[in-house]
Motif scaffolding. Structure first.
Motif: not given
Length: 185
Positions: A40, A53, A80-81, A89
């Protein structure tokens, strides 16, 4: 006195051992958890500012459903983060784990598809993979010490990809069977 076994009857102990206990053990390992490992970073920053991540992307009641869900999420590109649109990401590996965090299956993400990794077939093969993954993680540590972020990330990624084959012995047969089934589009 001897017990006669009639061909039409099965002992209760045999039924419990062959049918009930395996189902109970399977139920204890559910639900399966899907996670995605990747990098990320914020839009506009260079690669040195990226960070590794892991993102949980869902749960499933079976390994086959988990594979389908993971493939769909990767194909849609909606992993998605956070809700922050500037935080990008880049997914690299998907893993499916059971309730005990045992690895059910892992796969590499390339061009919007999941390339599922063949599980190890023996403990000997698993030890070889662990040795190689440890070597790669050592190289990553050394690269971090030299402030070579790209090389460190590459070594960690290669180690994780090898480790994606370290399927828990409970799931090895299931994973091997699933990889021989045709995948739904």
């Amino acid at each position: 006195m001897t017990l006669s076994h009639h061909p039409g009857f099965t002992l209760v102990g045999d039924v419990i051992t062959r049918e009930v206990l395996p189902r109970l053990r399977y139920a204890q390992k559910l639900p399966l958890r899907l996670s995605c490992m990747g990098t990320a970073g914020y839009e506009g920053l260079d690669e040195a500012d990226e960070f590794d991540r892991t993102v949980v992307i869902g749960q499933s009641a079976s390994a086959e459903e988990a594979m389908i869900l993971a493939s769909q999420r990767v194909a849609r590109g909606d992993i998605r983060v956070s809700a922050d649109d500037t935080l990008r990401f880049h997914p690299r590996i998907v893993v499916i784990q059971d309730g005990d965090l045992g690895l059910v299956l892992g796969g590499e993400i390339r061009a919007g598809i999941v390339l599922w990794q063949q599980p190890v077939v023996s403990d000997v093969e698993a030890r070889r993979i662990i040795t190689e993954a440890s070597r790669l993680r050592g190289l990553a540590f050394a690269a971090s010490g030299r402030v070579d972020h790209s090389a460190a990330r590459d070594h960690r990624y290669r180690a994780s990809l090898l480790e994606a084959r370290l399927v828990d012995p409970y799931w090895r047969e299931t994973a091997a069977e699933l990889l021989h089934l045709p995948q739904a589009a």
